[in-house]
Write an enzyme that holds these catalytic residues in place. Structure first.
Site, PDB file in Angstrom:
ATOM      1  N   ASP B 193      32.281  24.570  38.912  1.00 53.26           N
ATOM      2  CA  ASP B 193      33.142  25.217  39.910  1.00 53.26           C
ATOM      3  C   ASP B 193      32.380  25.518  41.212  1.00 53.26           C
ATOM      4  O   ASP B 193      31.384  26.230  41.193  1.00 53.26           O
ATOM      5  CB  ASP B 193      33.651  26.522  39.275  1.00 53.26           C
ATOM      6  CG  ASP B 193      34.595  27.325  40.170  1.00 53.26           C
ATOM      7  OD1 ASP B 193      34.956  26.852  41.254  1.00 53.26           O
ATOM      8  OD2 ASP B 193      34.968  28.446  39.745  1.00 53.26           O
ATOM      9  N   HIS B 366      35.685  33.660  41.036  1.00 53.28           N
ATOM     10  CA  HIS B 366      34.776  32.510  40.999  1.00 53.28           C
ATOM     11  C   HIS B 366      33.330  32.955  41.197  1.00 53.28           C
ATOM     12  O   HIS B 366      33.054  33.959  41.849  1.00 53.28           O
ATOM     13  CB  HIS B 366      35.162  31.500  42.069  1.00 53.28           C
ATOM     14  CG  HIS B 366      36.547  30.964  41.893  1.00 53.28           C
ATOM     15  ND1 HIS B 366      36.828  29.849  41.143  1.00 53.28           N
ATOM     16  CD2 HIS B 366      37.735  31.416  42.355  1.00 53.28           C
ATOM     17  CE1 HIS B 366      38.141  29.635  41.155  1.00 53.28           C
ATOM     18  NE2 HIS B 366      38.713  30.561  41.894  1.00 53.28           N
TER      19      HIS B 366
END
Lengths: 551, 551
Positions: B193, B366
């Site tokens: 990610d 995130h």
């Protein structure tokens, strides 16, 4: 004791109240502060510019005594060409602002008739009952000023756009001493910049950016390309200084950057060692490690030099591995997508890209909360109106003011067109004047309205379908199959089936039509049945236009 | 020794590579990771959704063995209804993801034919040559997972969307121990990610938000209204916990919030003391100081509950002075304007508004740079592909990886449709497969193309002008004055003069037309002269459509 109130009226700014224009009125005298423009928001489809609503001045001819410009940014001076077509009043500004305005008025062939005046900070200008004094402020353009306005009711201070910067690049401090003097005399009303009223602490000094730029120029072995605002002369000076320090030549590209650099050098706002700034030929003969390019395009503007470089179609500069591109600017809200598309494309071409999220290569031009408190502390105004911000900025700024001494209830959160009336006893929102958005689209000023924008939005969503039917004048019946064409709705090849069936729908819709059916009725029937058919088939709602031709 | 390469293919994501879908291929076997959708960008006018391009799977029938879903967010599962119309493969996901997917498939009447499977982290699923294991990750939705994929060439790790959170709210840690084991065994390829690869340091823990929310509920005397993502179940749990702690009742509003809360309670992901969550009647009878409202609309969605409140037209909640509105979310890029319009309107209605810029009421889902380094350190992969980010995020993430141990040249910045081939000796970008944006507009999937979008953009800028001329079949001459109508171009009342003159322009354009002039020529003449006339008069370029009717 006077009963005539002082009236304070913000105008323009697309919800950022008073950003573009502010009126002060007392009796028969009005002065205007700034006459700027805003760039349209997303939903203002096809609109080129937005300017303030001049209706109130139009309705009160002969009252406007003067226009005062705080600084040379477009959102503070950009609507002057539209303003001067209708109004004639002396314009006052400091030297660089005046230079920028004169270039603009010359382009619009308005220079001959406009009366522009250069003023020095500290000078007093009488305009009706008002006496106006400019004071210097630190901002992202040289010669930025705030205003101290002596009125029959007391002193009004308008900060313009400002920040505090104790180590500014071009030695332009916000004049704290003068503000302290005003505070000592007594400040009736403060109008202060709210742009960063949400941001805690202090806005860093421009010096920080200078150091970052010099570090980049020292530590980078290849060519360095730096994009910033063309009006940010101090940043350009920092780049030139860094180039001189590292023995690099400077090439300038982008129309507005070239023009502003020339103008600023001519007026003495920008200095460069002889031979440092080079033309195309010398640029080509300079090794990359000895070159800095200063360019426009920091906001991702589609036709700007940097965007051309990112798209690989700049006339002189071809980006390749080894280049470092520096975006010395923060994307203005609304521009993020365009800016980051450029960043992505520059990376794809092999460049290293330094931008605000990963480097300290830009500081903002507006005061943060601790700076705003200092201004409050110096002036201790009786009344406060936060300006230059959206509604939420104004609210948090008003609260900040009340938290540091403005009497509760004396901070007024206004909306464009609101009129604050102050007399010798109290202040209140007492009135409203017209304050619409005036859209400029091509040559049209103010003719694009909500109705047109709604149609454009409709067209943009699902396109248009046009139906033409020819009916017999005698029988009211179709003389031939309807014609149907579309744009932006379905693929004309693949969608031909649905358009064919649409013709049958039109025919069926008219089957029961009486001989003398009115055209409105025919058009209405066609529109209703066709819209329904198209929605059922596609779940889209194109704009349906029908034309009936009698034969 | 095998010469069959492992092929890694990101798809979808509007430039955020692999965000929506990722294919792994080895010989005759393909597995898909996620089948998500993206919401259209600004210039994709009228487009409802964007889904990945399934062409490659369509062209290789019989190879797809299974679909693995990392978590239940729309950008990872939202395209399944479109996917399942064409493809049938077993779908694997953890429990909450499966629950969300089944609700969606039921709406689309696809539940009966789809094969969905609930898996536990640690369980092994065989899919052709691939053996897939889910491992837990911390993210902004429960049951989020990454994947450990055993391939003939070695272990591949796909992080999904993740962050590290050492004090998560629902006890869902990123499984560092399992990753350490994989690292010990040897990781061939890491796909990680990149969403916050630009952000230094660590993403704060969800716990921080819980504390902020509790503080707000303790220190606020009026009603508190909190907007967040409907899928952010842990945030909803924090609000419920804070309400219980402060003796407030909870009212839930907004369709997707109501549905998700019900589903999450049913599946045991959300717990609330008996009687804490109340209906409309009880909400109305509860004093403001004893009430928390949880609502959708944190992104300014036009028809959401919060937007209705901000516009003063919510069915049950009327905002007034004393209310505190908390936006427990960060605006997703592109939504800022809508979000801040709500904030402004809520302030106007008298509410106090707490939002991300002025309070700690949201943390992101995130990993930031230090967390990304930890994952690299645990896995020490031979090859690295940054995923889930725009090009610049991938570039900075690839550099980060190389700076902490990935061999230089072994980090691949890919674009959707690129094929990375890894064999037992090396890896290289070896191929490309079709990877267009597939637009969903109403019922149409993939029929809206660049041509239609260009037409919509043209229409949105300056509107449309339609000209209808009737010509005599015999003489080729106009049988009557042309009809001209317009939408989105000029005000139909004020602009009637220009439309009148436009008719004359059309007549003049046809003056020289020969009897047997072809229609294309007539239309071309009209279009050219009229476009020029309209541009000269207005500096606008409406789309001109001409129709010639032969009579």
């Amino acid at each position: 004791m006077t009963r005539t109130p002082l009236r304070v009226i913000p105008l323009g700014g697309l919800g950022e109240i008073g950003r573009n224009m502010m009126l002060l009125e007392y009796g028969d005298d009005i002065i205007a502060i700034d006459v700027g423009l805003m760039f349209p928001e997303e939903e203002m489809l096809g609109v080129d510019l937005v300017i303030p609503d001049f209706t109130y001045l139009r309705d009160h001819p002969g009252k406007l005594r003067a226009v005062f410009l705080t600084h040379g940014h477009e959102d503070h001076v950009g609507a002057l060409p539209y303003f001067l077509r209708e109004f004639n009043a002396p314009i006052y500004s400091t030297r660089l602002t005046d230079g920028l305005v004169r270039v603009k008025l010359n382009e619009h062939r308005l220079l001959a008739t406009a009366e522009t005046n250069v003023v020095e900070p500290g000078e007093l200008i009488q305009a009706g009952v008002f006496e106006v004094e400019f004071f210097t402020v630190a901002h992202s353009i040289p010669d930025a000023c705030g205003l101290i306005i002596r009125t029959p009711l007391g002193l009004v201070v308008h900060t313009g756009d400002f920040k505090l910067d104790h180590t500014p690049v071009m030695d332009q401090h916000t004049d704290l001493i003068r503000l302290g003097q005003v505070g000592a005399e007594g400040c009736l009303l403060l109008l202060a910049d709210s742009t960063y009223a949400e941001i805690d602490g202090y806005t860093p000094s421009e010096q920080l950016v200078g150091e970052s730029i010099r570090n980049i120029l020292v530590n980078t072995s290849g060519r360095v390309i730096i994009a910033t605002f063309a009006s940010l002369i101090s940043r350009v000076q920092q780049i030139i200084d860094g180039a001189a320090f590292t023995g690099r030549k400077v090439f300038v590209t982008g129309r507005s950057m070239i023009d502003n650099v020339a103008m600023a050098r001519q007026l003495g706002y920008l200095t460069a060692p002889e031979g440092l700034i080079v033309g195309v030929e010398e640029m080509r003969n300079t090794p990359p490690s000895k070159l800095v390019v200063i360019t426009t395009g920091s906001q991702g503007e589609p036709t700007s030099a940097l965007t051309r470089m990112a798209n690989g179609d700049h006339r002189y500069i071809t980006i390749s591995r080894g280049d470092t591109v520096v975006l010395s600017a923060t994307p203005i809200p609304g521009n993020e997508q365009a800016v980051f598309r450029n960043v992505d494309n520059l990376f794809r071409l092999g460049a290293d890209v330094l931008y605000n999220r990963i480097s300290n290569i830009h500081v903002r031009g507006h005061a943060s909360r601790e700076e705003l408190k200092i201004i409050q502390g110096l002036l201790q105004p009786e009344y406060f109106v936060p300006i230059h911000g959206e509604y939420r900025h104004l609210v948090v700024h008003a609260r900040l003011a009340e938290s540091v001494g403005v009497p509760v209830g004396n901070a007024f959160v206004m909306t464009d067109g609101d009129v604050l009336e102050i007399d010798d006893e109290a202040a209140q929102l007492a009135d409203r004047i017209p304050a619409s958005y005036v859209y400029v689209d091509g040559l049209g000023i103010g003719d694009v309205d909500q109705h047109i924008l709604r149609d454009r939005a409709h067209l943009s969503t699902d396109g248009v379908v046009v139906v033409i039917v020819a009916v017999d004048k005698q029988t009211g019946r179709l003389t031939r199959p309807a014609e149907v064409l579309s744009r932006g709705f379905v693929d004309v090849e693949e969608g031909s089936d649905i358009l064919e069936r649409a013709k049958q729908v039109v025919s069926r819709a008219l089957e029961g039509a009486a001989h003398y059916a009115e055209f409105g009725d025919i058009n209405g029937r066609i529109k209703d049945s066709l819209s329904k058919f198209l929605y059922d088939e596609t779940r889209r709602r194109p704009m349906v236009l029908t034309v009936t031709v009698e034969v």
